[in-house]
Structure formats: C-alpha cells, structure tokens
Design a protein around this motif. Sequence first.
Motif, PDB file in Angstrom:
ATOM      1  N   UNK A 193       0.653  -1.187  -0.145  1.00  0.00           N
ATOM      2  CA  UNK A 193      -0.011  -0.066  -0.074  1.00  0.00           C
ATOM      3  C   UNK A 193       0.798   1.331  -0.073  1.00  0.00           C
ATOM      4  N   UNK A 194       2.128   1.155   0.013  1.00  0.00           N
ATOM      5  CA  UNK A 194       3.059   2.182  -0.257  1.00  0.00           C
ATOM      6  C   UNK A 194       3.731   2.677   0.869  1.00  0.00           C
ATOM      7  N   UNK A 195       3.547   1.883   2.011  1.00  0.00           N
ATOM      8  CA  UNK A 195       4.395   2.297   3.397  1.00  0.00           C
ATOM      9  C   UNK A 195       5.712   1.613   3.337  1.00  0.00           C
ATOM     10  N   UNK A 196       6.554   2.568   4.107  1.00  0.00           N
ATOM     11  CA  UNK A 196       8.032   2.203   4.508  1.00  0.00           C
ATOM     12  C   UNK A 196       7.732   1.226   5.701  1.00  0.00           C
ATOM     13  N   UNK A 197       8.296   0.017   5.683  1.00  0.00           N
ATOM     14  CA  UNK A 197       8.239  -0.867   6.825  1.00  0.00           C
ATOM     15  C   UNK A 197       9.161  -1.005   7.600  1.00  0.00           C
ATOM     16  N   UNK A 198       9.319  -1.135   8.769  1.00  0.00           N
ATOM     17  CA  UNK A 198      10.339  -1.329   9.786  1.00  0.00           C
ATOM     18  C   UNK A 198      10.082  -2.275  10.929  1.00  0.00           C
ATOM     19  N   UNK A 213      17.149   9.468  10.798  1.00  0.00           N
ATOM     20  CA  UNK A 213      18.428  10.301  10.946  1.00  0.00           C
ATOM     21  C   UNK A 213      19.413   9.863  10.008  1.00  0.00           C
ATOM     22  N   UNK A 214      19.434   8.732   9.505  1.00  0.00           N
ATOM     23  CA  UNK A 214      20.641   8.298   8.302  1.00  0.00           C
ATOM     24  C   UNK A 214      19.794   7.732   7.113  1.00  0.00           C
ATOM     25  N   UNK A 215      18.472   8.454   6.887  1.00  0.00           N
ATOM     26  CA  UNK A 215      18.114   7.978   5.626  1.00  0.00           C
ATOM     27  C   UNK A 215      17.614   6.554   5.666  1.00  0.00           C
ATOM     28  N   UNK A 216      17.270   5.909   6.620  1.00  0.00           N
ATOM     29  CA  UNK A 216      16.818   4.568   6.932  1.00  0.00           C
ATOM     30  C   UNK A 216      15.500   4.277   6.245  1.00  0.00           C
ATOM     31  N   UNK A 217      14.683   5.405   5.878  1.00  0.00           N
ATOM     32  CA  UNK A 217      13.290   5.165   5.370  1.00  0.00           C
ATOM     33  C   UNK A 217      13.165   6.226   4.375  1.00  0.00           C
ATOM     34  N   UNK A 218      12.082   6.087   3.386  1.00  0.00           N
ATOM     35  CA  UNK A 218      12.013   6.849   2.287  1.00  0.00           C
ATOM     36  C   UNK A 218      10.893   7.852   2.949  1.00  0.00           C
TER      37      UNK A 218
END
Length: 511
Positions: A129-134, A221-226
Amino acid sequence: MKKQHISLILGAMALGVEAMAQERPNVIYVFPDQYRNYAMEFWAQPDFAGQLNSASDPVHTPNINRFARESVVLSSAQSNCPLSSPHRGSLLTGMYPNRSGVPLNCNSSRPISSLRKDATCWSDVMSQAGYDCAYIGKLHTDFPTKNSPQHPGDYVETQRPVWDAYTEPQNRHGFNYWYSYGTFDEHKNPHYWDTEGNRHEPHEWSPTYEAKKAIEYIQNKNGQRDGSKPFFLMVGMNPPHSPYRTLNDCMEEDYNLYRDVPIDKLLVRKNANRDMAKAESARYYFASVTGVDRAFGMILDALKEAGLDENTVVVFSSDHGETMCSQNTDDPKNSPYTESMNVPFIIRYGSRLKPHVDNLLLSSPDIMPTMLGMAGLHDKIPAEIQGVDYSPLFYQPDSESVKRPDAALYIQNMDGNKDAQGNVVDYFPSARGIKTHQYTMAVYIDRNNNRDHVLLFDDKADPYQLNNIADTKEGKAAIKKLYKRMGELLTEIDDPWISRGIYKRVAKQLK
C-alpha cells in the motif's frame, strides 16, 4: 517548452501522490513480551478505577499513564494462544495458530512451527500500500536453520535446541528496514541483525537500545526510510519476559523503586502465592515493566518532537501475560488464567479517537485487520484471514457496522509425535476453551483425545479465579452453553478439535 511543460506536470503529479501518501497515518506498534494487563499504574488511579474487576499491580508507569489518557484503552484484549510465537504468528497473519504456521513456540526441534512464507502478512499489505516498513527487536516466528550470515552453514547459536534465528531478506514479509533477532534472553547483552545481515552487539539494556533505534528511524536520521512515504514501525521488546532474577535483567534505577517494598505489597492479587520461590522475581519483573515504560515514553516524545504524533496510530500491547505466582503455577503463560491471557491494548490516533475504556474482547487474529482498518486499508485485508476488523468500534463504540464479539477462544498446543531424530512432526491440541465477559472455560484432553479435566470460573463473581465450579450444578449448565459456542467458533476457524473429531468425542464425555 514541451519537455519543460511535461516535466512540470509530472512533478506536480509526483507531489500530489506524495501528499496523498502522507495523508495516510503512520503506524507504530510497540509490544513488549510477557506484559500482563494488570501491570499498568493507571488502572488504580481515580479516573480508571473500577474498569477492572480485580486489583492491578503497584507499578510505576508514568508514560503509559499519560498515553492511556489520550487513547482508547481495551480492558479485555485476549491472547488466544498465550505464548510468544503463536501470538506473533496471529498478529502478523490475522490467522489462528492452525493456519498461521505457528502452533508452538519456535525452535530447531519444531520444524512444523514457522511463519508461513506464502502468507500475506500485515507488513506485506502495508508495503504493497506504499508504506515504508520497519521491524526492530524480537521476532520469534521463524524455525531456526543453519543460515548464520557470520558463519555460513551454522546456526546462529550453539545451544540445542536452537531458539534464536536469523530472518533472511526473502522471509521478511515486506519489512524493508530490519534490526531484529529471533529470541535471546540476555537483556543487557542483546544482539541484532540489520537489513544487510550485519550483527550488532550494543551491550545496553534492550528496550532502551531498541527505543533509540526506533527514534533514529522516526527521525530518519541516516536515511533509513523513504521520507515521501508513510511508515509502519513494529518494536518487539523482550522484557519484561524472563529472566527476572538479578540486576542483569533490569535497570538498577527501576529495581530501586521496588527493592524495599514488602512482597505482600507487590503481589497484591488475592490468588498470588507469596511463599513461592518465584515471589522475589516480582521486584525484577515490575522493574522491567517500569523500564519498558520509560523506553516507550522515549518513542512517544520523539514522535511529538518530529511533529508526527497527530497523524500516527500508536499501539501499546503484548503477546501474552505473566501469572507471577498467581494460581500456584510457575508457568507464566500458556494457561487460560486472566493473568496469562489478558494483555494490554491501548491505541491512540491523535484527536481522531475519543479517549475511553472499552471491554471489547479483541482476539490476537483481530489485530491485523483492525489495524489495517485504522490505516484506511479495509479493502486490502486478505481474504484468507480469520480475524475481524473492529476499527469502527474505536471511533464509535456504539457503531452497528460491525458486531461485537461475545467470546474469545483459548488455545493450548503441545508437542505431538517425534521422528527418529527427536524433531516434532505434528502438534497435540491439548486444550481448547472460551472466554466471555462472565466466564472462563478450558477443557483439557489426554493423549488419547479423551476428556482429562475442565476449568470453569465465573469471572464476575470470582474475579481471581479461585473456585473451579465445573462440577457444580451452575457450572454444568454453563459448560453446556459455553461448549456449544466454543464449537461454533472452532468450526469457523477449522480447528483440529473439529477436523479430528475431538470436539464431538469430548462432548459425549461432558454429558
């Protein structure tokens, strides 16, 4: 000019898509392990008094207290199969243990218990669905195999059976940011594998460290996600799961809050045996509860500082409870007792949810569809799930768009047959039961699938479950009705008690 015009149009379209994505809420799901519903301080405070029908624990949880006052708080959320792996399988798939692939706690002697690779999990749906998932922290849904990134061809630990596990990228079900492990119970010496399979050993109490990693993710902080996408973050903390014996298991500052309190002032529930050897563990368990509260507060504060708290659905829950000397049992879980099954479930969504307490009998498989509903993804809920989307009830408790559940199942499984190597090849469905707003019933069978014994408690009249009324006149009448309803629910999920004929066999023995 044409190219420039097209570029402007495409750019505007991209911004529009990004804006639409940002309108969808972020979702944060924090679930420490073995955290019982009673271990939250707010239950004893005036504005929540009377919402539980028995005493809560004398714990210090200032951050959860604050969070509860901003949230919908469920008083009767149930872990149907109150063990880590089975609950987590249900949490991720929306299915009961007979369908999720995880009927037992996962270790290397149980190849039959591992999260189904072909299941469409909660995280799969969010990713699609377009989520960044962690995912950060304890997972414990994988059958350990010899796939150590650091030692190819070996397990990730030397003990047998192996409990810890490394989850390979192809088995992460849509999670694109990974900082996790299987299960490992050295709370001040945790380890994690990151997205690329690198191993990290921070030598810090795990909930604090995991909160810091979650904050880094929230802050990007370090570009972990979109940053153009909404995010879905799960944080699986291990404490207050055992061990809870020494200061190696919790933070000293938290232990000091309970160090000098007499045991009878800590184990206040009327069904607690304060003479058990385990009683001293209450100090360390409650200390871990307070430490988890602080770690959760760190995440909440970071979310607010980032300006994301209004458009983020935040949940605090757990996979099962902890008996802690209640019912004279050393087993903290895997039982129908309320201390084992009843778990926290507190949900906040900015100003969109009106804070209140609700006695919704939410079951483990209901969480996935309900949370997808909260994210506005009702139409993306997989057809094969067995749970129900109860999200309308969080917005409008009197909503008639979804029927409230009248009961929750209790499921206990044990190891079944084993092969020549000692590996479990099937599982034994040792007990089935049902929890309603008035009763808790559990029916146990022997290895020949005959009735062994029955537990029945009138939770309204006997909130501490001190009196098994299964053999009384009242109890026998209640069992008849409860067993029928349990059979209907087991039939709906195609449970082994139905498919193997156990339900009918035991029904005859209950008459």
